[in-house]
Design a protein around this motif. Sequence first.
Motif, PDB file in Angstrom:
ATOM      1  N   VAL A 281       0.838  -1.202   0.000  1.00 12.88           N
ATOM      2  CA  VAL A 281       0.000   0.000   0.000  1.00 12.88           C
ATOM      3  C   VAL A 281       0.876   1.257   0.000  1.00 12.88           C
ATOM      4  CG1 VAL A 281      -1.751   1.288   1.293  1.00 12.88           C
ATOM      5  CG2 VAL A 281      -1.876  -1.210   1.160  1.00 12.88           C
ATOM      6  N   MET A 282       1.912   1.250   0.807  1.00 10.39           N
ATOM      7  CA  MET A 282       2.821   2.394   0.876  1.00 10.39           C
ATOM      8  C   MET A 282       3.560   2.575  -0.446  1.00 10.39           C
ATOM      9  SD  MET A 282       3.785   4.794   2.935  1.00 10.39           S
ATOM     10  CE  MET A 282       5.113   5.875   3.414  1.00 10.39           C
ATOM     11  N   ILE A 283       4.055   1.482  -1.023  1.00 13.47           N
ATOM     12  CA  ILE A 283       4.777   1.584  -2.292  1.00 13.47           C
ATOM     13  C   ILE A 283       3.857   2.135  -3.371  1.00 13.47           C
ATOM     14  CG2 ILE A 283       5.842   0.230  -4.146  1.00 13.47           C
ATOM     15  CD1 ILE A 283       7.019  -1.588  -1.930  1.00 13.47           C
ATOM     16  N   ASN A 284       2.629   1.654  -3.427  1.00 14.78           N
ATOM     17  CA  ASN A 284       1.679   2.109  -4.432  1.00 14.78           C
ATOM     18  C   ASN A 284       1.380   3.598  -4.288  1.00 14.78           C
ATOM     19  OD1 ASN A 284      -1.449   2.438  -5.256  1.00 14.78           O
ATOM     20  ND2 ASN A 284      -0.424   0.923  -6.542  1.00 14.78           N
ATOM     21  N   GLY A 285       1.127   4.037  -3.074  1.00 15.10           N
ATOM     22  CA  GLY A 285       0.853   5.452  -2.843  1.00 15.10           C
ATOM     23  C   GLY A 285       2.059   6.332  -3.119  1.00 15.10           C
ATOM     24  N   GLN A 286       3.221   5.875  -2.720  1.00 12.83           N
ATOM     25  CA  GLN A 286       4.426   6.675  -2.922  1.00 12.83           C
ATOM     26  C   GLN A 286       4.851   6.725  -4.381  1.00 12.83           C
ATOM     27  OE1 GLN A 286       4.050   8.449  -0.301  1.00 12.83           O
ATOM     28  NE2 GLN A 286       6.250   8.557   0.032  1.00 12.83           N
ATOM     29  N   ALA A 287       4.453   5.751  -5.178  1.00 11.18           N
ATOM     30  CA  ALA A 287       4.721   5.833  -6.620  1.00 11.18           C
ATOM     31  C   ALA A 287       4.034   7.065  -7.198  1.00 11.18           C
ATOM     32  CB  ALA A 287       4.249   4.563  -7.322  1.00 11.18           C
ATOM     33  N   ARG A 288       2.838   7.339  -6.745  1.00  8.68           N
ATOM     34  CA  ARG A 288       2.110   8.525  -7.216  1.00  8.68           C
ATOM     35  C   ARG A 288       2.751   9.810  -6.700  1.00  8.68           C
ATOM     36  NH1 ARG A 288       0.053   4.061  -7.846  1.00  8.68           N
ATOM     37  NH2 ARG A 288      -1.817   3.633  -9.044  1.00  8.68           N
ATOM     38  N   THR A 289       3.266   9.756  -5.496  1.00  6.80           N
ATOM     39  CA  THR A 289       3.988  10.898  -4.951  1.00  6.80           C
ATOM     40  C   THR A 289       5.238  11.177  -5.785  1.00  6.80           C
ATOM     41  OG1 THR A 289       3.178  10.452  -2.731  1.00  6.80           O
ATOM     42  CG2 THR A 289       5.183  11.761  -2.899  1.00  6.80           C
ATOM     43  N   THR A 290       5.946  10.119  -6.153  1.00 11.99           N
ATOM     44  CA  THR A 290       7.142  10.269  -6.984  1.00 11.99           C
ATOM     45  C   THR A 290       6.790  10.902  -8.324  1.00 11.99           C
ATOM     46  OG1 THR A 290       8.188   8.377  -5.924  1.00 11.99           O
ATOM     47  CG2 THR A 290       9.065   9.026  -8.062  1.00 11.99           C
TER      48      THR A 290
END
Length: 130
Positions: free
Chosen positions: A52-61
């Motif tokens: 979940v964190m990786i998925n959300g942070q991909a959008r942040t990136t």
Amino acid sequence: MAVQFSLRHIPALIVASTTTFGGMWTFFDAPSAMLEFGFPAHVAHAPTSTPVMINGQARTTILGLLTFIFYFQRKFVEVDTIVAVFGAYAGAVDAWLVWKEGNAGKAVFRLVASWALAACGIAGLTASSL
């Protein structure tokens, strides 16, 4: 054409850097990224929280990369818009989540820092250096 750097660009470059590289951190060590974010250990080390964190942070990136792209294209109004919206909304959500998880000090820091950056975007600080 190269960008003529100004001290007024620093807040936008902070946002671009922290969102780009901070977002990428989760790919390499999601638990430590979550701890730095302000989540407690029981959340950071829960195996179900990593994807979940990786998925959300991909959008942040992506937002960080777009900020860099617009900056180097000299689209400073667009940069200020990203900084304003990201700082105001994401800052509030981040602070609320971290507060709710019991890390009041980190929550206040996240809110104050992100809203200070949002204020720079709202004021058009990057674009005003033209």
